[in-house]
Design an enzyme around this catalytic site. Structure first.
Site, PDB file in Angstrom:
ATOM      1  N   ALA A  69       0.842  -1.192   0.000  1.00 25.74           N
ATOM      2  CA  ALA A  69       0.000   0.000   0.000  1.00 25.74           C
ATOM      3  C   ALA A  69       0.878   1.243   0.000  1.00 25.74           C
ATOM      4  O   ALA A  69       1.943   1.267   0.627  1.00 25.74           O
ATOM      5  CB  ALA A  69      -0.914   0.007   1.227  1.00 25.74           C
ATOM      6  N   GLU A 121      -2.027  -4.278  -9.200  1.00 25.04           N
ATOM      7  CA  GLU A 121      -0.840  -5.125  -9.037  1.00 25.04           C
ATOM      8  C   GLU A 121      -1.252  -6.517  -8.584  1.00 25.04           C
ATOM      9  O   GLU A 121      -0.787  -7.523  -9.130  1.00 25.04           O
ATOM     10  CB  GLU A 121       0.113  -4.518  -8.011  1.00 25.04           C
ATOM     11  CG  GLU A 121       0.730  -3.213  -8.412  1.00 25.04           C
ATOM     12  CD  GLU A 121       1.491  -2.540  -7.279  1.00 25.04           C
ATOM     13  OE1 GLU A 121       2.087  -1.488  -7.534  1.00 25.04           O
ATOM     14  OE2 GLU A 121       1.490  -3.059  -6.130  1.00 25.04           O
TER      15      GLU A 121
END
Length: 168
Positions: free
Chosen positions: A35, A105
Site C-alpha cells: 500500500a 498489481e
C-alpha cells in the site's frame, strides 16, 4: 531455519514457480506489492531486510524516478520480476477494496499465480473479506515470525532457485 508445516505447504508452489521462471539476468527476484501508505514504514523495512539478504527487489520507492509514468513503470516492474511479494496490511486491504493501484498489481500477480503473501497487522479473515482469492493463499505472517525471519525465509527460496539453475 524452522518452518511450520503450513509454511512448507505454502512455500512449495512458489518454489516450483521460481524454478520454472528460471534464472534470467534481467529479472528481479521479487516485485514488492504494498500500500502507498506503507511505503515509508513496513514496506521499506521489508525491502531493506530482503536486500540485506541478497534478494533483488523491485520497489516503487526506489525504482520509479521523478517524471516517469507511474503505472507504466509498475507494469515494467511486474514484467521484470520472478515472483510477487504482497505485503498485506490494513492499508493494503483498504487500497484493494477501493480499487487502487495495489488492486491492479494484485490482480496481475493472482492471474500469473506468482505471489507470496506476507500478512502484517491483519488476519486472514480480514483478507478474505476483501479478496477471497488472496485470502485462500497460505503465506507468511508476522504474528508467527519476525519480519527478519520472514525476509530470511524468502531469501532462502530465492537462493534455492539460484542453486538449481547453476547446477542445471
Amino acid at each position: 531455519m524452522t518452518y511450520t508445516p503450513e509454511q512448507v505447504r505454502a512455500l512449495t508452489p512458489y518454489r516450483r514457480t521460481v524454478e520454472l521462471r528460471g534464472q534470467q539476468p534481467e529479472l528481479r527476484d521479487l516485485f514488492l506489492c504494498h500500500a502507498w501508505d506503507d511505503r515509508r514504514g513496513v514496506a521499506t523495512e521489508l525491502h531493506d531486510l530482503l536486500e540485506a539478504e541478497g534478494v533483488s527487489v523491485w520497489f516503487s520507492e526506489k525504482d520509479i524516478l521523478l517524471g516517469q509514468p507511474f503505472m507504466r513503470e509498475i507494469d515494467r516492474g511486474l514484467a521484470k520480476s520472478r515472483v510477487g511479494l504482497v505485503l498485506i496490511t490494513p492499508a493494503l486491504l483498504k487500497r484493494v477494496d477501493n480499487r487502487g493501484v495495489s488492486d491492479k498489481e494484485l490482480s496481475e500477480l493472482l492471474a500469473r499465480d506468482l505471489l507470496i503473501p506476507v500478512v502484517h497487522g491483519a488476519t486472514y479473515e480480514d483478507v478474505r473479506k476483501v479478496s477471497p482469492l488472496l485470502g485462500s493463499r497460505n503465506g507468511l505472517h508476522t504474528a508467527e515470525d519476525s519480519m527478519e525471519v520472514i525476509a530470511a525465509k524468502i531469501a532462502e527460496l530465492v537462493a534455492l532457485n539460484d542453486e538449481l539453475v547453476s547446477t542445471n
